[in-house]
Design an enzyme around this catalytic site. Structure first.
Site, PDB file in Angstrom:
ATOM      1  N   SER A 237       0.729  -1.463  -0.138  1.00 41.48           N
ATOM      2  CA  SER A 237       0.378   0.463  -0.287  1.00 41.48           C
ATOM      3  C   SER A 237       0.599   1.364   0.128  1.00 41.48           C
ATOM      4  O   SER A 237       1.940   1.657   1.335  1.00 41.48           O
ATOM      5  CB  SER A 237      -1.036   0.010   0.913  1.00 41.48           C
TER       6      SER A 237
ATOM      7  N   HIS B  33      -0.379  -1.028  -4.499  1.00 39.05           N
ATOM      8  CA  HIS B  33      -2.042  -0.753  -4.570  1.00 39.05           C
ATOM      9  C   HIS B  33      -1.756   0.697  -3.771  1.00 39.05           C
ATOM     10  O   HIS B  33      -1.182   1.193  -2.791  1.00 39.05           O
ATOM     11  CB  HIS B  33      -2.768  -1.521  -2.789  1.00 39.05           C
TER      12      HIS B  33
ATOM     13  N   ASP C  86      -4.308   3.846  -3.592  1.00 37.84           N
ATOM     14  CA  ASP C  86      -5.642   4.871  -2.318  1.00 37.84           C
ATOM     15  C   ASP C  86      -6.001   6.072  -3.073  1.00 37.84           C
ATOM     16  O   ASP C  86      -4.893   6.462  -2.522  1.00 37.84           O
ATOM     17  CB  ASP C  86      -4.994   4.384  -0.854  1.00 37.84           C
TER      18      ASP C  86
ATOM     19  N   MET D 241      -8.733   8.784  -1.955  1.00 37.74           N
ATOM     20  CA  MET D 241      -9.728   9.155  -1.327  1.00 37.74           C
ATOM     21  C   MET D 241     -10.178  10.244  -2.028  1.00 37.74           C
ATOM     22  O   MET D 241      -9.310  11.751  -1.771  1.00 37.74           O
ATOM     23  CB  MET D 241      -9.129   9.032   0.287  1.00 37.74           C
TER      24      MET D 241
ATOM     25  N   HIS E 260      -7.630   1.199  -5.595  1.00 33.87           N
ATOM     26  CA  HIS E 260      -8.861   1.518  -4.576  1.00 33.87           C
ATOM     27  C   HIS E 260      -9.011   2.581  -5.002  1.00 33.87           C
ATOM     28  O   HIS E 260      -8.604   3.244  -3.710  1.00 33.87           O
ATOM     29  CB  HIS E 260      -8.514   1.003  -3.089  1.00 33.87           C
TER      30      HIS E 260
ATOM     31  N   MET F  38     -12.022   5.272  -3.171  1.00 32.99           N
ATOM     32  CA  MET F  38     -13.178   5.237  -2.045  1.00 32.99           C
ATOM     33  C   MET F  38     -13.124   6.506  -2.300  1.00 32.99           C
ATOM     34  O   MET F  38     -13.368   7.449  -1.437  1.00 32.99           O
ATOM     35  CB  MET F  38     -11.469   4.841  -0.610  1.00 32.99           C
TER      36      MET F  38
ATOM     37  N   MET G 158     -12.553  -4.840   3.328  1.00 31.85           N
ATOM     38  CA  MET G 158     -12.036  -4.076   4.152  1.00 31.85           C
ATOM     39  C   MET G 158     -12.105  -4.916   5.707  1.00 31.85           C
ATOM     40  O   MET G 158     -12.940  -5.249   5.848  1.00 31.85           O
ATOM     41  CB  MET G 158     -12.502  -2.839   4.423  1.00 31.85           C
TER      42      MET G 158
ATOM     43  N   LEU H 216      -8.097   5.342   7.065  1.00 39.08           N
ATOM     44  CA  LEU H 216      -7.320   5.356   7.691  1.00 39.08           C
ATOM     45  C   LEU H 216      -6.020   4.729   7.882  1.00 39.08           C
ATOM     46  O   LEU H 216      -6.941   3.584   7.543  1.00 39.08           O
ATOM     47  CB  LEU H 216      -7.564   6.370   9.413  1.00 39.08           C
TER      48      LEU H 216
ATOM     49  N   ASP I 123      -7.685  -5.788   2.822  1.00 40.43           N
ATOM     50  CA  ASP I 123      -6.666  -4.882   3.158  1.00 40.43           C
ATOM     51  C   ASP I 123      -7.264  -4.265   4.693  1.00 40.43           C
ATOM     52  O   ASP I 123      -8.614  -4.111   4.444  1.00 40.43           O
ATOM     53  CB  ASP I 123      -7.365  -3.793   1.882  1.00 40.43           C
TER      54      ASP I 123
END
Length: 217
Positions: free
Chosen positions: A7, A32, A34, A36, A65, A67, A136, A142, A174
């Protein structure tokens, strides 16, 4: 095949290229990223320039990913930026089937993520369309949280469904993944482990070796 997906949210961004190449050479099969939006989750992270940057550094799988609320707005850009796999949240999609179809039309693999309190049954109508399910094991948004124990039962449930399905799918985990619980998660049925804090804290090469050894056992 069991795979490590570092990540990059936990990486040292001042040394991103060095760390990606180190992990690539060590044997990480995925990376990975993220994304957000500060709305679906209480944090803001990377955008699509980060996806492009990671794509330029490795030929391994770029595992994005998202989000974000209403992610269909960004699927095309995500794929154009170099994502191989796009995970969208069940909880964020107004029309989940349409989002999955858009991901596939763009040539990426389709994945749906489910939050800890979302049951596996929520995906019953779309499992046969998915390349991966992302479980998840913490509440998203976070890093550095501890794995929520009841989420392991969801991994077992998904593994059973995958084994019984004509369309088997990968199971990614994750949240709170470390060398102490990685074996348990693999035994439950996960085959792709996302790890950030536990991997990037301390000696990255040594930590990667420990994780990869567990994945190969």
């Amino acid at each position: 095949m069991n795979c490590l997906s570092p990540s990059l949210l936990s990486s040292d961004l001042t040394r991103l290229s060095d760390q990606v190449r180190l992990l690539d050479n060590a044997g990480a099969a995925y990376f990975h990223v993220d994304i957000m939006d500060g709305s679906f989750v209480p944090n803001i992270s990377f955008g699509f320039p980060m996806v492009k940057a990671v794509r330029s550094l490795t030929e391994k799988v770029v595992d994005v990913h998202m989000m974000v609320d209403d992610p269909i707005r960004y699927v095309d850009l995500c794929a154009e930026s170099g994502a191989d796999i796009i995970s969208v949240h069940y909880e964020a999609c107004k029309h989940l089937d349409a989002v999955i179809q858009r991901i596939k039309q763009d040539g990426a693999m389709a994945s749906v993520a489910i939050n800890p309190a979302t049951p596996v049954s929520a995906l019953s109508c779309v499992l046969d369309q998915l390349d991966m399910v992302l479980v998840m094991t913490v509440n998203p948004g976070l890093g550095g949280q501890k794995l929520i124990p009841y989420t392991v039962d969801k991994i077992r449930e998904l593994k059973k469904l995958s084994d019984e399905s004509k369309n088997s799918f990968d199971i990614e985990v994750d949240g709170g993944v470390n060398t102490e619980n990685a074996g348990m998660l693999l035994d439950a049925g996960a085959n792709i482990l996302v790890t950030g804090h536990a991997l990037f804290s301390g000696d990255l090469e040594e930590n990667a070796t420990q994780f990869l050894n567990i994945l190969e056992e």
